[in-house]
Write an enzyme that holds these catalytic residues in place. Structure first.
Site, PDB file in Angstrom:
ATOM      1  N   ASP A 141       1.581  -6.401   4.556  1.00 34.20           N
ATOM      2  CA  ASP A 141       0.080  -5.923   4.642  1.00 34.20           C
ATOM      3  C   ASP A 141      -0.067  -4.270   4.523  1.00 34.20           C
ATOM      4  O   ASP A 141      -0.832  -3.762   3.902  1.00 34.20           O
ATOM      5  CB  ASP A 141      -0.403  -6.435   5.664  1.00 34.20           C
ATOM      6  CG  ASP A 141      -0.867  -8.045   5.766  1.00 34.20           C
ATOM      7  OD1 ASP A 141       0.211  -8.666   6.047  1.00 34.20           O
ATOM      8  OD2 ASP A 141      -1.974  -8.175   5.085  1.00 34.20           O
ATOM      9  N   ARG A 150      -7.942 -14.008   1.800  1.00 37.97           N
ATOM     10  CA  ARG A 150      -7.237 -13.410   2.436  1.00 37.97           C
ATOM     11  C   ARG A 150      -5.609 -12.999   1.824  1.00 37.97           C
ATOM     12  O   ARG A 150      -5.626 -13.411   0.564  1.00 37.97           O
ATOM     13  CB  ARG A 150      -6.717 -14.131   3.667  1.00 37.97           C
ATOM     14  CG  ARG A 150      -6.631 -15.647   3.565  1.00 37.97           C
ATOM     15  CD  ARG A 150      -5.472 -16.458   4.133  1.00 37.97           C
ATOM     16  NE  ARG A 150      -4.188 -15.827   4.111  1.00 37.97           N
ATOM     17  CZ  ARG A 150      -3.587 -15.799   3.107  1.00 37.97           C
ATOM     18  NH1 ARG A 150      -3.578 -16.479   1.908  1.00 37.97           N
ATOM     19  NH2 ARG A 150      -2.216 -15.039   3.135  1.00 37.97           N
ATOM     20  N   GLY A 151      -4.849 -12.359   2.440  1.00 40.90           N
ATOM     21  CA  GLY A 151      -3.802 -11.977   1.769  1.00 40.90           C
ATOM     22  C   GLY A 151      -4.030 -10.557   1.374  1.00 40.90           C
ATOM     23  O   GLY A 151      -5.070 -10.059   0.606  1.00 40.90           O
ATOM     24  N   ASN A 197       3.381  -7.047   8.902  1.00 39.10           N
ATOM     25  CA  ASN A 197       2.957  -8.321   8.108  1.00 39.10           C
ATOM     26  C   ASN A 197       2.485  -9.129   9.297  1.00 39.10           C
ATOM     27  O   ASN A 197       2.315  -8.959  10.400  1.00 39.10           O
ATOM     28  CB  ASN A 197       4.267  -8.753   7.499  1.00 39.10           C
ATOM     29  CG  ASN A 197       3.922  -9.977   6.672  1.00 39.10           C
ATOM     30  OD1 ASN A 197       3.108  -9.740   5.735  1.00 39.10           O
ATOM     31  ND2 ASN A 197       4.642 -11.101   6.348  1.00 39.10           N
ATOM     32  N   LYS A 198       2.119 -10.524   8.736  1.00 38.21           N
ATOM     33  CA  LYS A 198       1.777 -11.736   9.650  1.00 38.21           C
ATOM     34  C   LYS A 198       2.378 -11.735  10.957  1.00 38.21           C
ATOM     35  O   LYS A 198       3.653 -11.670  10.976  1.00 38.21           O
ATOM     36  CB  LYS A 198       1.753 -12.662   8.874  1.00 38.21           C
ATOM     37  CG  LYS A 198       1.258 -14.163   9.522  1.00 38.21           C
ATOM     38  CD  LYS A 198      -0.134 -13.906  10.295  1.00 38.21           C
ATOM     39  CE  LYS A 198      -1.325 -13.405   9.309  1.00 38.21           C
ATOM     40  NZ  LYS A 198      -2.419 -13.021  10.040  1.00 38.21           N
TER      41      LYS A 198
END
Ligand code: MRU
Length: 352
Positions: free
Chosen positions: A235, A45-46, A245-246
């Site tokens: 992201d 992930r990432g 983003n998250k």
């Protein structure tokens, strides 16, 4: 400090991030399905890392594609589409797989053996480039951190999220080499706890002083004067600077603005998607309800059949972002003009 390994025998291995920090288990990805599943289930992930991993995953599977050119082409295109469907938000996945598609087009007159070789070379070049981009971001962002700074971060942006030293966490750990007294507050990052499980683990490994907080403590910590700066990753960044983003990043940005705390996003050029004008066009991944109903995929903390909303990302409007640290330099508002000015020479940024 590696999250994936690619060997000279063309074997692809990854550290299974769903099991961290309790267990450090390396797995091999041999098939397209295994590569897809590792990304889908966040074992890998990432944003930058899924691009690098997908590139290799595709290249090793292509070794088994047909030697008939027409069939080969069909298999390659369908494999690329399949991998792209693993996760919709992080643009690095599409960026890396589009590079593989370009290799196919550019080599289409060559025999399949040569095309397969070209895929492996391209995957390796994406990998090496990501390591270099991380180093450059760490250099570009260093001056934004001062002695004794107390920094809040969200999700995981370190070596687990990239092929190199990380994006935001790379800047932070780089600064820690210079200023031993900086301090990091780590948001736990519900529902999948990338902050608690991964960032806290990385920082502990690197002896960077830190404290874990639950997500709902961030604004209170700011109010208490415990936070000087926010550094986190991205992201996908739209042409106007809006940043996906998250989930929870937007909460942090709103709280930071209210408390007049600088809010920095750190991302390589491969995370920019200038084909979209604003963040409203970013597709937000919706994930399984059980991720919210349970912790660590094990214990139910809510009724088993409770209805759930589980967007994996949110979009922070550009107006809440102080600056975006990239491999090419730090971009300040007005973002639309300055993204073009600073990143305009990269292939994927040319058309703005
Ligand atoms: O769902 P994840 O764990 O893949 O989400 C990762 C993030 O949101 C990171 O903050 C982002 O990819 C930046 S990574 C260097």
């Amino acid at each position: 400090m590696e999250s994936i390994k690619f060997t000279k025998e063309n074997y692809l291995f990854y550290l299974d991030q769903r099991l961290l920090p309790q267990r450090e288990v390396w797995r091999q990805s041999k098939t397209l399905k295994q590569t897809y599943t590792a990304i889908k289930q966040l074992r890998v992930r990432g944003a930058p890392l899924i691009g690098v991993f997908a590139g290799y995953g595709f290249a090793i599977c292509a070794l088994k594609f047909s030697d008939n050119k027409d069939t080969f082409k069909k298999q390659a295109l369908s494999a690329l589409d399949y991998l792209k469907s693993a996760r919709p938000t992080a643009v690095n996945l599409f960026w890396a797989l589009d590079r593989m598609a370009k290799v196919l087009t550019q080599n289409i007159t060559n025999n399949t053996i040569a095309i397969k070789k070209a895929f492996l070379i391209e995957a390796n070049s994406i990998h090496k480039q990501d390591i270099m981009l991380c180093n450059n971001m760490a250099k570009q962002g260093l001056h934004l951190i001062k002695k004794s700074d107390r920094i809040l971060t969200h999700c995981n942006t370190g070596f687990l999220a990239t092929a190199g030293i990380g994006t935001a966490l790379g800047v932070i750990t780089g600064a820690h080499k210079k200023y031993r007294d900086i301090f990091v507050y780590v948001d736990e990052t519900r529902p999948l706890l990338q902050g608690a499980r991964l960032t806290a683990w990385e920082l502990a490994k690197m002896n960077v002083p830190c404290k874990l907080i639950s997500d709902n403590m961030a604004a209170y910590c700011m109010r208490q004067g415990l936070i000087d700066k926010v550094f986190l990753g991205a992201d996908r960044i739209a042409a106007n600077g809006d940043t996906a983003n998250k989930i929870g990043t937007y909460n942090v940005a709103v709280a930071a603005r209210y408390h007049k705390i600088p809010f920095y996003v750190v991302a390589p050029f491969s995370t920019f998607d200038v084909s979209i004008k604003t963040g409203a066009q970013i597709k937000i991944e919706q994930r399984m309800p059980d991720e919210v109903r349970k912790v660590c995929d094990r214990i139910y903390i809510a009724p088993k059949d409770i209805d759930v909303y589980n967007p994996a990302f949110d979009v922070t409007p550009a107006e809440l972002i102080t600056a975006i640290v990239t491999d090419r330099g730090v971009i300040y508002p007005p973002f639309k003009t300055n993204i073009r000015r600073i990143l305009g020479k990269h292939d994927n940024i040319q058309n703005i």
